[in-house]
Design a protein around this motif. Structure first.
Motif, PDB file in Angstrom:
ATOM      1  N   SER A  91     -29.726  13.954  -2.677  1.00  0.00           N
ATOM      2  CA  SER A  91     -30.331  13.532  -3.790  1.00  0.00           C
ATOM      3  C   SER A  91     -29.340  12.763  -4.413  1.00  0.00           C
ATOM      4  N   ALA A  92     -28.094  13.045  -4.397  1.00  0.00           N
ATOM      5  CA  ALA A  92     -27.145  12.294  -4.925  1.00  0.00           C
ATOM      6  C   ALA A  92     -26.974  10.712  -4.514  1.00  0.00           C
ATOM      7  N   GLN A  93     -27.422  10.813  -2.939  1.00  0.00           N
ATOM      8  CA  GLN A  93     -27.114   9.419  -2.311  1.00  0.00           C
ATOM      9  C   GLN A  93     -28.581   8.750  -2.661  1.00  0.00           C
ATOM     10  N   VAL A  94     -29.699   9.237  -2.731  1.00  0.00           N
ATOM     11  CA  VAL A  94     -30.870   8.626  -3.234  1.00  0.00           C
ATOM     12  C   VAL A  94     -30.719   8.106  -4.552  1.00  0.00           C
ATOM     13  N   GLN A  95     -30.378   8.926  -5.350  1.00  0.00           N
ATOM     14  CA  GLN A  95     -30.050   8.559  -6.931  1.00  0.00           C
ATOM     15  C   GLN A  95     -29.109   7.353  -7.113  1.00  0.00           C
ATOM     16  N   GLU A  96     -28.209   7.309  -6.381  1.00  0.00           N
ATOM     17  CA  GLU A  96     -27.239   5.913  -6.413  1.00  0.00           C
ATOM     18  C   GLU A  96     -27.818   4.834  -5.619  1.00  0.00           C
ATOM     19  N   GLU A  97     -28.469   5.186  -4.722  1.00  0.00           N
ATOM     20  CA  GLU A  97     -29.198   3.968  -3.982  1.00  0.00           C
ATOM     21  C   GLU A  97     -30.420   3.452  -4.427  1.00  0.00           C
ATOM     22  N   CYS A  98     -31.268   4.110  -5.009  1.00  0.00           N
ATOM     23  CA  CYS A  98     -32.879   4.117  -5.309  1.00  0.00           C
ATOM     24  C   CYS A  98     -33.165   4.060  -6.652  1.00  0.00           C
ATOM     25  N   PHE A  99     -31.995   4.351  -7.759  1.00  0.00           N
ATOM     26  CA  PHE A  99     -32.382   4.654  -9.032  1.00  0.00           C
ATOM     27  C   PHE A  99     -33.281   3.856  -9.684  1.00  0.00           C
ATOM     28  N   TYR A 100     -33.476   2.412  -9.350  1.00  0.00           N
ATOM     29  CA  TYR A 100     -34.376   1.650 -10.191  1.00  0.00           C
ATOM     30  C   TYR A 100     -35.547   1.663  -9.553  1.00  0.00           C
ATOM     31  N   HIS A 101     -35.905   2.142  -8.406  1.00  0.00           N
ATOM     32  CA  HIS A 101     -36.998   2.352  -7.801  1.00  0.00           C
ATOM     33  C   HIS A 101     -37.769   3.643  -7.861  1.00  0.00           C
ATOM     34  N   LEU A 102     -37.145   4.538  -8.556  1.00  0.00           N
ATOM     35  CA  LEU A 102     -37.666   5.944  -8.684  1.00  0.00           C
ATOM     36  C   LEU A 102     -38.889   6.163  -9.601  1.00  0.00           C
ATOM     37  N   GLU A 103     -39.813   6.477  -9.470  1.00  0.00           N
ATOM     38  CA  GLU A 103     -40.913   6.928 -10.608  1.00  0.00           C
ATOM     39  C   GLU A 103     -40.799   8.375 -10.751  1.00  0.00           C
ATOM     40  N   ALA A 104     -39.972   9.049 -10.372  1.00  0.00           N
ATOM     41  CA  ALA A 104     -40.040  10.445 -10.722  1.00  0.00           C
ATOM     42  C   ALA A 104     -38.644  11.271 -10.469  1.00  0.00           C
ATOM     43  N   PRO A 105     -37.989  12.188 -10.938  1.00  0.00           N
ATOM     44  CA  PRO A 105     -37.010  12.733 -10.517  1.00  0.00           C
ATOM     45  C   PRO A 105     -36.896  13.348  -9.111  1.00  0.00           C
ATOM     46  N   VAL A 106     -35.748  13.208  -8.365  1.00  0.00           N
ATOM     47  CA  VAL A 106     -35.832  13.593  -6.874  1.00  0.00           C
ATOM     48  C   VAL A 106     -35.626  15.295  -7.129  1.00  0.00           C
ATOM     49  N   MET A 107     -36.691  15.862  -6.307  1.00  0.00           N
ATOM     50  CA  MET A 107     -36.779  17.258  -6.162  1.00  0.00           C
ATOM     51  C   MET A 107     -36.049  17.998  -4.995  1.00  0.00           C
ATOM     52  N   ARG A 108     -35.748  19.030  -5.121  1.00  0.00           N
ATOM     53  CA  ARG A 108     -35.312  19.932  -3.876  1.00  0.00           C
ATOM     54  C   ARG A 108     -36.033  21.166  -3.916  1.00  0.00           C
ATOM     55  N   VAL A 109     -36.388  21.469  -2.683  1.00  0.00           N
ATOM     56  CA  VAL A 109     -36.984  22.702  -2.352  1.00  0.00           C
ATOM     57  C   VAL A 109     -36.242  23.446  -1.259  1.00  0.00           C
ATOM     58  N   ALA A 110     -35.555  24.580  -1.639  1.00  0.00           N
ATOM     59  CA  ALA A 110     -34.851  25.125  -0.816  1.00  0.00           C
ATOM     60  C   ALA A 110     -34.818  26.575  -0.682  1.00  0.00           C
ATOM     61  N   GLY A 111     -33.826  27.415  -0.158  1.00  0.00           N
ATOM     62  CA  GLY A 111     -33.818  28.883  -0.076  1.00  0.00           C
ATOM     63  C   GLY A 111     -33.331  29.482  -1.355  1.00  0.00           C
ATOM     64  N   TRP A 112     -33.410  30.709  -1.617  1.00  0.00           N
ATOM     65  CA  TRP A 112     -32.612  31.153  -3.000  1.00  0.00           C
ATOM     66  C   TRP A 112     -31.422  31.070  -2.839  1.00  0.00           C
ATOM     67  N   ASP A 113     -30.710  31.359  -4.319  1.00  0.00           N
ATOM     68  CA  ASP A 113     -29.339  31.307  -4.425  1.00  0.00           C
ATOM     69  C   ASP A 113     -29.100  32.911  -4.241  1.00  0.00           C
ATOM     70  N   THR A 114     -29.314  33.361  -3.196  1.00  0.00           N
ATOM     71  CA  THR A 114     -28.829  35.038  -2.900  1.00  0.00           C
ATOM     72  C   THR A 114     -28.581  35.036  -1.525  1.00  0.00           C
ATOM     73  N   PRO A 115     -27.820  36.204  -1.400  1.00  0.00           N
ATOM     74  CA  PRO A 115     -27.541  36.526   0.037  1.00  0.00           C
ATOM     75  C   PRO A 115     -28.805  36.814   0.659  1.00  0.00           C
ATOM     76  N   TYR A 116     -28.946  36.521   1.922  1.00  0.00           N
ATOM     77  CA  TYR A 116     -30.133  36.367   2.907  1.00  0.00           C
ATOM     78  C   TYR A 116     -30.993  37.748   2.723  1.00  0.00           C
ATOM     79  N   PRO A 117     -32.113  37.487   2.035  1.00  0.00           N
ATOM     80  CA  PRO A 117     -33.103  38.846   2.093  1.00  0.00           C
ATOM     81  C   PRO A 117     -33.790  39.059   3.206  1.00  0.00           C
ATOM     82  N   HIS A 118     -33.478  40.183   3.925  1.00  0.00           N
ATOM     83  CA  HIS A 118     -33.939  40.488   5.259  1.00  0.00           C
ATOM     84  C   HIS A 118     -35.448  40.879   4.790  1.00  0.00           C
ATOM     85  N   ALA A 119     -35.668  41.888   3.993  1.00  0.00           N
ATOM     86  CA  ALA A 119     -37.139  42.182   3.847  1.00  0.00           C
ATOM     87  C   ALA A 119     -37.940  41.113   3.191  1.00  0.00           C
TER      88      ALA A 119
END
Length: 345
Positions: free
Chosen positions: A294-322
């Motif tokens: 995200s940081a590198q895209v922001q630095e290199e492509c800021f003036y071309h972006l039409e929307a904020p860069v978004m991240r989709v990832a795992g939760w901020d929690t220890p890995y939930p087995h169940a």
């Protein structure tokens, strides 16, 4: 890069990884393969099955249950002139060896002013999806990409797995080779706990039988599009494809393949074209590799972006087995991110 026009055969990722080691053991007498249970047993996922019988116990052998010993000895072998390709049974087990990886392997070339190198590969199954719980399911790639001197590779298919592993073994620097265990037998779409199709029915399951390389630091555009760029690697490549299909959004999907070195040129060209970027990875969100992207895209492509860069990832929690299938970014979560960036003004 191929030596000649190759013959091909259908392989899954396990077979492709095994074949890469077979090719290099046969091609270079300095290559050795070892780790816990990789010899007679053929590895916990059978990625080295049959190699000891073919090359003998001096080239393919078992190691004690000591990750620090496995990696530490591989560093010494590399400095001596060998090219060890070692296996840590699960990426979660690498922490006892983290000191050797970061303080010795990563620095050897620099602290010796080029007199010694550490041409070793550390193979590790990574990620969840096999109901392995907290100690068999983590995705620690950002712990390696933060360390100068290491290269970090994550293939998403058999073709790339073999070519990248051969390139890694031939590289003169230490390479962390992370293998998404969910992809060993076939790709996932994010909706199922079993592969949706075996590699024998997928185009990337057609693998050249001889020596070839996929260069480190070169991403692959797996789907072209004009509306939004999706950056993904490993299992998330297929989740991204499913999300793009289900939403109908014309997404360009880039499989990074190599996190370091990173193919920033391909990323920048795509984001400047689409004006939008969604980053998908399985690891925890905070301080995950997506933050660097995200940081590198922001630095290199800021003036071309039409929307904020978004991240989709795992939760901020220890890995939930169940709840691991809720923890993973699935097509629904990725789809919501795609819709969000498309609706931004």
């Amino acid at each position: 890069m191929f030596d000649d026009k190759p013959e091909t055969t259908r392989m899954n990722m396990i077979q492709a990884i095994r074949d890469a080691q077979d090719v290099m053991l046969g091609k270079d007498d300095n290559v050795v393969v070892y780790g816990q249970d990789v010899g007679y047993f053929g590895g916990v996922f059978r990625c080295t099955e049959g190699l000891q019988a073919k090359y003998g116990t001096q080239r393919v052998f078992d190691a004690p249950i000591s990750e620090s010993g496995i990696v530490g000895s591989a560093i010494g072998m590399g400095a001596y002139g060998l090219r060890p390709c070692v296996e840590v049974q699960f990426a979660d087990y690498m922490f006892p060896a983290y000191d050797q990886i970061t303080q010795e392997a990563a620095r050897l070339r620099y602290r010796s002013n080029g007199q010694f190198t550490a041409p070793l590969v550390i193979r590790m199954p990574t990620g969840g999806g096999i109901f392995g719980g907290q100690t068999h399911s983590q995705s620690p790639e950002s712990l390696f990409t933060h360390v100068s001197g290491l290269k970090t590779v994550i293939p998403s298919n058999p073709y790339d797995a073999k070519g990248l592993l051969i390139a890694s073994i031939e590289d003169d620097d230490p390479v962390i080779f992370l293998e998404p265990k969910r992809l060993y037998n076939g790709p996932f779409d994010g909706h199922h706990d079993k592969p949706v199709v075996p590699w024998s029915k997928h185009p990337k399951g057609e693998v050249p039988t001889g020596h070839y390389t996929v260069p480190l630091g070169k991403a692959d555009i797996v789907r072209e599009g004009k509306d939004v760029t999706i950056l993904a690697y490993g299992t998330m490549v297929f989740v991204a494809e499913t999300a793009a299909t289900e939403t109908g959004i014309d997404a360009e999907i880039i499989d990074l393949r190599s996190l370091l070195p990173l193919d920033i040129e391909t990323i920048v060209e795509s984001v400047r074209k689409t004006g939008r970027c969604v980053i998908v990875h399985e690891a925890t969100l905070t301080s995950g590799f997506g933050a660097e992207l995200s940081a590198q895209v922001q630095e290199e492509c800021f003036y071309h972006l039409e929307a904020p860069v978004m991240r989709v990832a795992g939760w901020d929690t220890p890995y939930p087995h169940a709840q691991e299938w809720h923890y993973f970014p699935g097509p629904a979560r990725v789809g919501e991110a795609l819709k969000s960036v498309m609706e931004a003004i």
